[in-house]
Write a protein that holds these residues in place. Structure first.
Motif, PDB file in Angstrom:
ATOM      1  N   MET A  21       0.865  -1.174   0.000  1.00 30.82           N
ATOM      2  CA  MET A  21       0.000   0.000   0.000  1.00 30.82           C
ATOM      3  C   MET A  21       0.904   1.227   0.000  1.00 30.82           C
ATOM      4  O   MET A  21       1.819   1.329   0.820  1.00 30.82           O
ATOM      5  N   ASP A  22       0.646   2.135  -0.922  1.00 35.54           N
ATOM      6  CA  ASP A  22       1.452   3.337  -1.001  1.00 35.54           C
ATOM      7  C   ASP A  22       1.174   4.234   0.196  1.00 35.54           C
ATOM      8  O   ASP A  22       0.155   4.103   0.867  1.00 35.54           O
ATOM      9  N   GLU A  23       2.051   5.174   0.444  1.00 28.73           N
ATOM     10  CA  GLU A  23       1.896   6.054   1.603  1.00 28.73           C
ATOM     11  C   GLU A  23       0.871   7.147   1.378  1.00 28.73           C
ATOM     12  O   GLU A  23       0.441   7.806   2.319  1.00 28.73           O
ATOM     13  N   ALA A  24       0.472   7.361   0.120  1.00 32.67           N
ATOM     14  CA  ALA A  24      -0.513   8.399  -0.194  1.00 32.67           C
ATOM     15  C   ALA A  24      -1.457   7.880  -1.267  1.00 32.67           C
ATOM     16  O   ALA A  24      -1.080   7.048  -2.090  1.00 32.67           O
ATOM     17  N   PRO A  25      -2.704   8.342  -1.276  1.00 29.06           N
ATOM     18  CA  PRO A  25      -3.634   7.907  -2.311  1.00 29.06           C
ATOM     19  C   PRO A  25      -3.199   8.389  -3.698  1.00 29.06           C
ATOM     20  O   PRO A  25      -2.470   9.375  -3.821  1.00 29.06           O
ATOM     21  N   VAL A  26      -3.642   7.692  -4.706  1.00 22.13           N
ATOM     22  CA  VAL A  26      -3.356   8.066  -6.085  1.00 22.13           C
ATOM     23  C   VAL A  26      -4.460   9.002  -6.560  1.00 22.13           C
ATOM     24  O   VAL A  26      -5.646   8.712  -6.404  1.00 22.13           O
ATOM     25  N   THR A  27      -4.089  10.114  -7.153  1.00 21.43           N
ATOM     26  CA  THR A  27      -5.090  11.046  -7.684  1.00 21.43           C
ATOM     27  C   THR A  27      -5.553  10.576  -9.054  1.00 21.43           C
ATOM     28  O   THR A  27      -4.891   9.758  -9.706  1.00 21.43           O
ATOM     29  N   ASN A  28      -6.683  11.094  -9.519  1.00 15.27           N
ATOM     30  CA  ASN A  28      -7.145  10.768 -10.872  1.00 15.27           C
ATOM     31  C   ASN A  28      -6.127  11.210 -11.909  1.00 15.27           C
ATOM     32  O   ASN A  28      -5.920  10.540 -12.922  1.00 15.27           O
ATOM     33  N   LYS A  29      -5.468  12.354 -11.676  1.00 15.68           N
ATOM     34  CA  LYS A  29      -4.445  12.840 -12.608  1.00 15.68           C
ATOM     35  C   LYS A  29      -3.296  11.839 -12.701  1.00 15.68           C
ATOM     36  O   LYS A  29      -2.838  11.502 -13.793  1.00 15.68           O
ATOM     37  N   GLU A  30      -2.826  11.345 -11.550  1.00 15.30           N
ATOM     38  CA  GLU A  30      -1.743  10.361 -11.537  1.00 15.30           C
ATOM     39  C   GLU A  30      -2.185   9.053 -12.193  1.00 15.30           C
ATOM     40  O   GLU A  30      -1.429   8.443 -12.954  1.00 15.30           O
TER      41      GLU A  30
END
Length: 92
Positions: A21-30
């Motif tokens: 699990m990454d440390e931050a959520p993924v944005t729609n842009k990413e």
């Protein structure tokens, strides 16, 4: 017991294998950048529909004609829903 937990009493104990699990959520842009660079296609894009939480649907008439799984009554199958249009065509 919360209704979205399935109403199971006592709660069902399950095993989940370890995962990253990454440390931050993924944005729609990413995610969009990832899709463009890898040509990734989500299951919703492949099948042409996705489940949407009923409380997110903007129109009550969608609920009347929607396919609902009796095991997950709060989730509605919506044609055309995917990551860019999460509540179906015309959403963002």
């Amino acid at each position: 017991v919360h209704p979205l937990d399935g109403g199971v009493t006592p709660p069902k104990v399950v095993h989940v294998d370890s995962f990253f699990m990454d440390e931050a959520p993924v944005t729609n842009k990413e995610f969009g950048k990832f899709v463009r660079s890898t040509y990734y296609e989500t299951e919703a894009e492949h099948f042409g529909w996705s489940f949407v939480l009923s409380s997110f649907l903007p129109k009550a008439e969608i609920l009347e004609s929607a396919d609902v799984d009796p095991e997950a009554e709060d989730w509605v199958a919506v044609d055309g829903a995917y990551w860019r249009e999460p509540e179906g065509p015309g959403s963002s």
